[in-house]
Design a protein around this motif. Sequence first.
Motif, PDB file in Angstrom:
ATOM      1  N   PRO A  10     -30.841 -29.864 -57.569  1.00  0.00           N
ATOM      2  CA  PRO A  10     -31.068 -29.093 -58.950  1.00  0.00           C
ATOM      3  C   PRO A  10     -29.995 -28.340 -59.289  1.00  0.00           C
ATOM      4  N   SER A  11     -29.506 -27.667 -60.816  1.00  0.00           N
ATOM      5  CA  SER A  11     -27.948 -26.706 -60.772  1.00  0.00           C
ATOM      6  C   SER A  11     -28.562 -25.611 -60.085  1.00  0.00           C
ATOM      7  N   GLN A  12     -27.127 -24.987 -59.534  1.00  0.00           N
ATOM      8  CA  GLN A  12     -27.362 -23.866 -58.704  1.00  0.00           C
ATOM      9  C   GLN A  12     -27.221 -22.579 -59.994  1.00  0.00           C
ATOM     10  N   VAL A  13     -26.004 -23.197 -61.078  1.00  0.00           N
ATOM     11  CA  VAL A  13     -25.705 -21.710 -62.063  1.00  0.00           C
ATOM     12  C   VAL A  13     -27.381 -21.976 -62.819  1.00  0.00           C
ATOM     13  N   VAL A  14     -28.505 -21.215 -62.983  1.00  0.00           N
ATOM     14  CA  VAL A  14     -29.016 -21.121 -62.898  1.00  0.00           C
ATOM     15  C   VAL A  14     -29.688 -19.621 -62.615  1.00  0.00           C
ATOM     16  N   SER A  15     -30.695 -18.896 -63.140  1.00  0.00           N
ATOM     17  CA  SER A  15     -30.765 -17.061 -62.925  1.00  0.00           C
ATOM     18  C   SER A  15     -31.490 -17.239 -61.581  1.00  0.00           C
ATOM     19  N   ASP A  16     -31.107 -16.724 -61.062  1.00  0.00           N
ATOM     20  CA  ASP A  16     -32.345 -15.749 -60.179  1.00  0.00           C
ATOM     21  C   ASP A  16     -33.908 -15.589 -59.818  1.00  0.00           C
ATOM     22  N   LEU A  17     -34.110 -15.828 -60.845  1.00  0.00           N
ATOM     23  CA  LEU A  17     -35.521 -15.733 -61.172  1.00  0.00           C
ATOM     24  C   LEU A  17     -36.263 -17.010 -61.521  1.00  0.00           C
ATOM     25  N   GLU A  18     -35.405 -18.545 -61.356  1.00  0.00           N
ATOM     26  CA  GLU A  18     -35.452 -19.872 -61.780  1.00  0.00           C
ATOM     27  C   GLU A  18     -35.737 -20.048 -60.496  1.00  0.00           C
ATOM     28  N   LYS A  19     -34.973 -19.836 -59.358  1.00  0.00           N
ATOM     29  CA  LYS A  19     -34.651 -19.803 -58.409  1.00  0.00           C
ATOM     30  C   LYS A  19     -35.195 -19.792 -57.333  1.00  0.00           C
ATOM     31  N   SER A  20     -36.281 -18.796 -57.369  1.00  0.00           N
ATOM     32  CA  SER A  20     -37.377 -19.255 -56.819  1.00  0.00           C
ATOM     33  C   SER A  20     -38.993 -18.854 -57.424  1.00  0.00           C
ATOM     34  N   THR A  21     -38.631 -20.239 -58.578  1.00  0.00           N
ATOM     35  CA  THR A  21     -39.853 -20.444 -58.759  1.00  0.00           C
ATOM     36  C   THR A  21     -39.942 -21.700 -57.773  1.00  0.00           C
ATOM     37  N   LYS A  22     -41.714 -22.144 -57.606  1.00  0.00           N
ATOM     38  CA  LYS A  22     -41.588 -23.381 -56.616  1.00  0.00           C
ATOM     39  C   LYS A  22     -41.135 -24.300 -57.659  1.00  0.00           C
ATOM     40  N   GLU A  23     -41.066 -24.525 -58.931  1.00  0.00           N
ATOM     41  CA  GLU A  23     -40.807 -25.698 -60.162  1.00  0.00           C
ATOM     42  C   GLU A  23     -39.509 -26.439 -59.156  1.00  0.00           C
ATOM     43  N   HIS A 309     -27.682 -12.493 -57.518  1.00  0.00           N
ATOM     44  CA  HIS A 309     -26.430 -11.435 -57.716  1.00  0.00           C
ATOM     45  C   HIS A 309     -27.623 -10.070 -57.871  1.00  0.00           C
ATOM     46  N   ASP A 310     -26.820  -9.192 -56.661  1.00  0.00           N
ATOM     47  CA  ASP A 310     -27.593  -7.888 -56.739  1.00  0.00           C
ATOM     48  C   ASP A 310     -26.981  -7.549 -58.030  1.00  0.00           C
ATOM     49  N   THR A 311     -27.931  -6.915 -58.678  1.00  0.00           N
ATOM     50  CA  THR A 311     -27.782  -6.662 -60.501  1.00  0.00           C
ATOM     51  C   THR A 311     -28.181  -4.890 -60.047  1.00  0.00           C
ATOM     52  N   TYR A 312     -27.252  -3.901 -60.351  1.00  0.00           N
ATOM     53  CA  TYR A 312     -27.723  -2.800 -60.509  1.00  0.00           C
ATOM     54  C   TYR A 312     -27.582  -2.132 -62.083  1.00  0.00           C
ATOM     55  N   LYS A 313     -28.912  -1.098 -62.074  1.00  0.00           N
ATOM     56  CA  LYS A 313     -28.826  -0.580 -63.662  1.00  0.00           C
ATOM     57  C   LYS A 313     -28.400   0.979 -63.008  1.00  0.00           C
ATOM     58  N   VAL A 314     -26.288   1.231 -63.942  1.00  0.00           N
ATOM     59  CA  VAL A 314     -26.276   3.202 -63.397  1.00  0.00           C
ATOM     60  C   VAL A 314     -26.113   3.229 -64.049  1.00  0.00           C
ATOM     61  N   GLU A 328     -32.704  -7.161 -62.789  1.00  0.00           N
ATOM     62  CA  GLU A 328     -32.658  -9.091 -62.510  1.00  0.00           C
ATOM     63  C   GLU A 328     -31.114  -8.910 -62.525  1.00  0.00           C
ATOM     64  N   ASP A 329     -31.230 -10.402 -62.804  1.00  0.00           N
ATOM     65  CA  ASP A 329     -29.709 -10.596 -62.648  1.00  0.00           C
ATOM     66  C   ASP A 329     -29.598 -10.733 -64.691  1.00  0.00           C
ATOM     67  N   THR A 330     -30.560 -11.193 -65.420  1.00  0.00           N
ATOM     68  CA  THR A 330     -30.446 -11.051 -66.627  1.00  0.00           C
ATOM     69  C   THR A 330     -30.404  -9.905 -67.287  1.00  0.00           C
ATOM     70  N   PHE A 331     -30.241  -8.679 -66.677  1.00  0.00           N
ATOM     71  CA  PHE A 331     -30.101  -7.342 -67.499  1.00  0.00           C
ATOM     72  C   PHE A 331     -28.945  -7.301 -67.882  1.00  0.00           C
ATOM     73  N   LYS A 332     -28.545  -6.975 -68.845  1.00  0.00           N
ATOM     74  CA  LYS A 332     -27.900  -6.851 -70.115  1.00  0.00           C
ATOM     75  C   LYS A 332     -27.671  -5.506 -70.964  1.00  0.00           C
ATOM     76  N   PRO A 333     -26.930  -4.046 -70.430  1.00  0.00           N
ATOM     77  CA  PRO A 333     -26.925  -2.921 -71.022  1.00  0.00           C
ATOM     78  C   PRO A 333     -26.718  -3.186 -72.747  1.00  0.00           C
ATOM     79  N   ARG A 342     -23.936  -1.844 -65.861  1.00  0.00           N
ATOM     80  CA  ARG A 342     -24.058  -3.329 -64.919  1.00  0.00           C
ATOM     81  C   ARG A 342     -23.542  -3.027 -64.154  1.00  0.00           C
ATOM     82  N   ILE A 343     -23.612  -3.162 -62.475  1.00  0.00           N
ATOM     83  CA  ILE A 343     -22.820  -3.565 -62.007  1.00  0.00           C
ATOM     84  C   ILE A 343     -23.185  -4.669 -60.337  1.00  0.00           C
ATOM     85  N   GLN A 344     -22.596  -5.430 -60.732  1.00  0.00           N
ATOM     86  CA  GLN A 344     -23.086  -6.815 -59.934  1.00  0.00           C
ATOM     87  C   GLN A 344     -22.423  -7.617 -58.992  1.00  0.00           C
TER      88      GLN A 344
END
Length: 800
Positions: A10-23, A309-314, A328-333, A342-344
């Motif tokens: 599977p592609s690694q260029v996906v969100s961290d949330l998708e990578k953490s799924t069992k699928e 991605h280590d994503t933080y809302k500052v 989450e890495d999908t966070f966008k202000p 946002r810092i990542q």
Amino acid sequence: MAESVHANFPSQVVSDLEKSTKEYGLKVAKAIQNEWFHGAHSNKYLHSQNKFHNLRLYARGEQSIQKYKDELSINGDLSYLNLDWTPVPIISKFVDIVVNGMAQRTFDLKCYSQDQYGVSKRTEYMETIMRDMRTKQFNETAKQQLNMDLYKSDPDKLPETEEELALHMQLTYKQQVELANEQAINTLLEGSRHELINRRVLQDLTVLGIGATKTSFNWSEGAKVEYVDPANLVYSYTESPYFEDIYYVGEVKTIPINELVKEFPHLNHDDLLKINKTAKRGTNRYAATSTNDINKVQVLYFNYKTYMHDTYKVKTNNAGGQKAIAKEDTFKPPKDATDYSRIQQVMECLYEGAMILGTNKLIKWEKAKNMMRDKSDFNKVRTNYSIVAPRMYNGKIESLVSRITGFADMIQLTHLKIQQVLSRMTPDGVYLDVDGLAEIDLGNGTNYNPQEALNMFFQTGSILGRSMTQDGDQNPGAVPIKEINNGQGAGNKLQALIGNYNYYLQMIRDVTGLSEAASDTPAVDSLVGIQKMAAANSNTATRHILQANLFLTAETCEALSLRISDILEYSPTKDAFIQAIGAHNIATLEEMKELHLYDFGIFLELKPDDEEKQVLENNIQMALSQKLIDLDDAIDLREVRNLKQANQLLKLKRKKKAERDQKMQQQNIEAQGKSQQETQQAAAQAEIGKQQEMNKSAMELEKTKNHLKIEYMKQEAMLKRELMDHEFEINMKLRQADNQSAMSKEKEKDNRKDQRTKIQASQQSQLIDQRKGEKEPKNFESAGNDSMGGGVEMGGLTNN
């Protein structure tokens, strides 16, 4: 060889949330399964297992004998051959020589704190010593004159040169936290029985050309090291012998159902039935030697490396302060947001998974807890597996045993041929000419019979014969018994086969680099120096195996060092672990509490072998015999485990001994000069003393003379004074006498003057009377009564 299969990961260029799924995890597991296990009877995994299995059989001397039977059979018929087909375990000897020789090479674990704090402490300590070295003379002067100790370190152990300081830092200086980390790693290695694991890894590196270990961490046991069979490994394609660029790695384990349930308690009864039923259908493609045990399943454990991605809302508050909140890495202000941003940061991460082979059941997929990250490069992550294959090229692994299996086959065939020749050899016999014996008359009326002739021949080696018959003709049976040499041709064949056997044995030595001096008992007539050179060349030829094993051990120790942080921060066995370390050294307990804050460099210092120890001992003995070092120096040198550092220390000790001897010689010369000077001074002082004594005696004598003279003069003065007093007394008496005489004389004069006056008055009166009486002149002179005489001389009396 099984052809490589393209696996669709599977592609690694996906969100961290998708990578953490069992699928997503199931796609990764199925891609690994498709790459290694595609094909019912021939796949990459089975090929690897069969290859390693055959190499291990060769190393044990248990390889398949079918190829030898095919070579010697005629159309598969072996009915005319009665041979011992047991393989000659020739490779076993070479493997044991390499493995046992390297297993004896022990090492010392060295940890160096390479974080900023540890480096600053080491630098500060070194600068302190250098400061004391440079101000040594001033410090000594201050200590002697002012009684002030300005040294920051022990002056008795202070290095004299920068070279000695560098050696001191290597041999002596050690921070407490470094000692604590070394003891912690050694404790974990002992708990994992790493010595036995290391021997198995050496065996794999020699036989298979690849070795692997696994470092794991669990809450109950803490960190431990496990042996990994390379035949069960799966990994992404790599051309590096050190496998640092692989992005997935795993192993296949055959586990009983009951152990599976204990490890994964979330599996229910239906899951276990389905697993057991579907796993049995594909058993033959997942193992070279399948078993019929229906209560065991094959599980693929794997690590998958990706990124996150280590994503933080500052958020900025009204006071100007900022607060970071994990997102989450999908966070966008929003674009119009002014009070937060946002810092990542992109970091490698590791996922751990487990899948039942032959099924689509993924029983584990989660982000690894307590990932191993070097504090110097926190963005990188280590897998749980440490692998090395020192002779890998284009993904193909070569081993010491794989080089010589062909020669081992030829040796085995030669051995079988030798058996064939031996089985067809017949003993030597004799030819007996009975007609020739009949012509021999023993002279007693009897003839020479065959049995008697054979007995005589076998016992004495002599025979009787007649050159002429009884009729006088030439006897063709003049020599009635002749030897028959049946083994001459077979002996030549046997010698040729033995030469062939030795040829292939020498080929094994040439290919492996293991000389006869290392693999066999050296020849009696071979020189000792040649034997040592041959043994050293053998060690050089197998050096890559030793270096690979040291690399794997160092990688394992580094992983354990990182795992120690996990134990100290998270494990409930923390206190027990610290106490186990503290049992060796109580002083390390305090250091252990902050061990996870440090970053360590791990180095393995290989202890010298017997040959290297002997070289060092020869150098020490030579230096002792030439008095270049002292006995205390030799004791210190024997304590150094590192041969290079020992030789450096030997040079330094020899140099210091020469300086001490030169200084002592100079001191002796100075002492002799001083002694001579003192002798001369003593002689001069004695002479001076003698002169002084003589002068003193002369002075005393002169003083005595002067004293006597003074006494004489005193006496003389006293006598003179007495004489003068006497003379004065006399003079006084004389003066008194003179005075009395003068007074008497004056008195006499006065008396006489008075008489004269009286006389004159009388005479005047008489004159007056005369005048008055106009008498005759009167004579006033006495008739001699007024004259003195009679010889009295007054000249002796002088008036002083």
